[in-house]
Enzyme design. Structure first.
Site, PDB file in Angstrom:
ATOM      1  N   LYS A 142       0.856  -1.188   0.000  1.00  0.00           N
ATOM      2  CA  LYS A 142       0.000   0.000   0.000  1.00  0.00           C
ATOM      3  C   LYS A 142       0.897   1.245   0.000  1.00  0.00           C
ATOM      4  O   LYS A 142       1.913   1.249  -0.643  1.00  0.00           O
ATOM      5  CB  LYS A 142      -0.994  -0.061   1.157  1.00  0.00           C
ATOM      6  CG  LYS A 142      -1.895  -1.300   1.040  1.00  0.00           C
ATOM      7  CD  LYS A 142      -2.752  -1.573   2.240  1.00  0.00           C
ATOM      8  CE  LYS A 142      -1.992  -2.273   3.343  1.00  0.00           C
ATOM      9  NZ  LYS A 142      -2.830  -2.802   4.406  1.00  0.00           N
ATOM     10  N   ASP A 178      -4.700  -8.125   9.468  1.00  0.00           N
ATOM     11  CA  ASP A 178      -6.108  -7.689   9.549  1.00  0.00           C
ATOM     12  C   ASP A 178      -7.081  -8.761   9.042  1.00  0.00           C
ATOM     13  O   ASP A 178      -8.205  -8.870   9.537  1.00  0.00           O
ATOM     14  CB  ASP A 178      -6.336  -6.348   8.825  1.00  0.00           C
ATOM     15  CG  ASP A 178      -5.807  -6.301   7.399  1.00  0.00           C
ATOM     16  OD1 ASP A 178      -5.172  -7.274   6.972  1.00  0.00           O
ATOM     17  OD2 ASP A 178      -6.026  -5.284   6.717  1.00  0.00           O
TER      18      ASP A 178
END
Ligand code: GLC
Length: 478
Positions: free
Chosen positions: A176, A211
């Site tokens: 990211k 996550d």
């Protein structure tokens, strides 16, 4: 509060008739061709995905990393207590206080902190000093004082980590928008614990969780038939429960259960570009990103990138004088200038005049000459980019289901992330993909039960910290 919340899912309104000039229509057809994934092609992608999953289970250093999470077995539903969770890797840094009350019930209090671009790409020590300060101010804000005992914290670290224990691991890479120096090959838990110790913050980092793993756990807290946790947000990834006997590369010795959660890191799927329908607009995005040639699948399906793919398509149309009379704007010319949230607004827009689309283009993007045909072309492009993303996500979900469970038995899949939660018709498009991928299973969408696992990563990290605490208490010698 239960983990499921009622939500109003926005619906995408598709248009087919652009009503443009022959050159506009011809170019739109070309774009349609480039982004359309037929059912047959989707099946081929799924089969390749599945074979890559198996490679990752058999050997280290494969494209889909298939990282054992060290979270063994299943939850009992009896997990209770107060835990902190720290969530790094989405749009914001979040500190969450989770009160687990058993059987899927919990309450949370959380504070978000903005991580500046400077912190995302600077020295990792600066990042951890900032995080320790955030945790410290959170404890003060919520008046948390546990006397002499440290507060247990589950650390949701949403980047690839080679895990070696439930609270140990070495960071493999950044993904990211992050690219801090001094982190690769280091243990994020130690970096965080050291920063906390320096500031005398009484917190013990007892679990390190991706996550996706957190999302799986939080979904499983109230739905025991959960098999997978998926993130479709800024980035994309999945975790699922695998049989130990299938994890052929496992060298970690005996485990207390015959199952373990695998953090797949599927964003890297097809980095070799064997199967995915990568377009020149995807390549442009990739080349200009901070991690070229990496995470190609993630770049085709995630919130951080969809707007940028669409922007690249729109700019080509402008350059061919097929859009906005050949004029762009400073905003549209800037990298990341066309946000994925604009796509959501445009996809949900309906009616002949496409007012909201016009507003985004004329007001948010400052484009001078926006016609109705322009609005329809832009809407069509958003539809194509958004639909391709959801269908590719369906291929990943189908791969997980084929590998992990008999589809006939049915399973729950917890999904978190802004795309799944807010992007119009994202879920329906995934379901359409699944229907095509399981043509022999009637009611496939009742068998593979997708559901929003809101705040999955925070609650999941707390659950993991709770499991870790119990494990530590039952093995005092370790
Ligand atoms: C990126 C990370 C991965 C995470 C995903 C979703 O793919 O590498 O660890 O799960 O984003 O946040």
């Amino acid at each position: 509060m239960a983990s499921q919340t009622q939500r109003k899912v926005p619906v995408a309104h598709t248009i087919t008739n652009i009503g443009g000039t022959p050159p506009q229509e011809a170019m739109v057809d070309k774009i349609v061709q480039a982004f359309t994934i037929t059912p047959e092609y989707l099946e081929q992608i799924t089969q390749h995905f599945l074979s890559e999953m198996r490679k990752g289970l058999n050997q280290e250093d494969q494209t889909i990393a298939m990282i054992p999470s060290f979270v063994e077995g299943r939850l009992t539903g009896e997990e209770i207590g107060q835990f902190l969770a720290l969530d790094l890797g989405g749009t914001n840094l979040r500190v969450v206080l989770v009160d687990l009350q058993g059987r899927g019930n919990f309450t949370t209090k959380s504070t978000k902190y903005k991580v500046s671009e400077h912190l995302k790409t600077g020295d990792v020590k600066e990042l951890y000093n900032f995080i320790a300060d955030c945790i410290d101010s959170f404890l003060t804000e919520h008046n948390l004082d546990y006397g002499t005992a440290d507060i247990h914290l589950g650390y949701t670290f949403s980047f690839p980590v080679y895990q070696s224990k439930i609270n140990r691991g070495l960071q493999k890479q950044w993904t990211k928008g992050f690219n801090c120096s001094g982190a690769i090959g280091k243990d994020p838990v130690i970096l965080l614990q050291d920063a906390l110790a320096k500031k005398h913050v009484p917190v013990l980092v007892s679990a390190l969780v991706n996550d996706t793993v957190g999302t799986l756990l939080s979904n499983a807290y109230s739905k025991p038939e959960t098999n997978a946790g998926i993130i479709l947000g800024t980035g994309s990834n999945g975790a699922y429960i695998e049989k130990m006997s299938n994890i052929r590369k496992w060298t970690g010795g005996a485990t207390s259960s015959d199952e373990m959660i695998i953090n797949m890191e599927f964003g890297a799927f097809d980095n070799e570009r064997v199967i995915l329908p990568v377009t020149p607009w995807d390549n442009k995005l990739d080349r200009e990103s901070i991690n070229p040639h990496k995470q190609i699948f993630e770049k085709m399906i995630s919130g951080m990138y969809l707007g940028e793919i669409a922007r690249n398509v729109l700019l080509e149309l402008v350059d061919r004088t097929l859009l906005f009379e050949g004029y762009s704007s400073k905003e549209l010319n800037s990298q990341w200038g066309f946000e994925t949230t604009y796509m959501s607004t445009i996809e949900a827009d309906q009616g002949d005049s496409l007012k909201n689309t016009h507003r985004v283009l004329a007001s948010s993007l400052n484009i001078p000459n926006v016609s109705e045909v322009d609005c329809r072309i832009v809407k069509r492009v958003c539809d194509l980019v958004g639909t391709r993303a959801a269908r590719l996500a369906a291929a990943a979900i189908a791969g997980i289901v084929r590998q992990s469970s008999s589809v006939q038995d049915g399973c729950d899949i917890g999904i978190d992330g802004s795309l799944y939660e807010f992007y119009p018709s994202f879920e329906q498009r995934i379901e359409q993909g699944l229907t095509e991928l399981f043509p022999d299973v009637p009611d496939i969408n009742k068998k593979i039960r997708l559901g929003l696992a809101k705040d999955g990563s925070g609650v999941g990290a707390a659950l993991c910290a709770c499991v870790a605490k119990k494990m530590a208490e039952s093995k005092p010698s370790q």
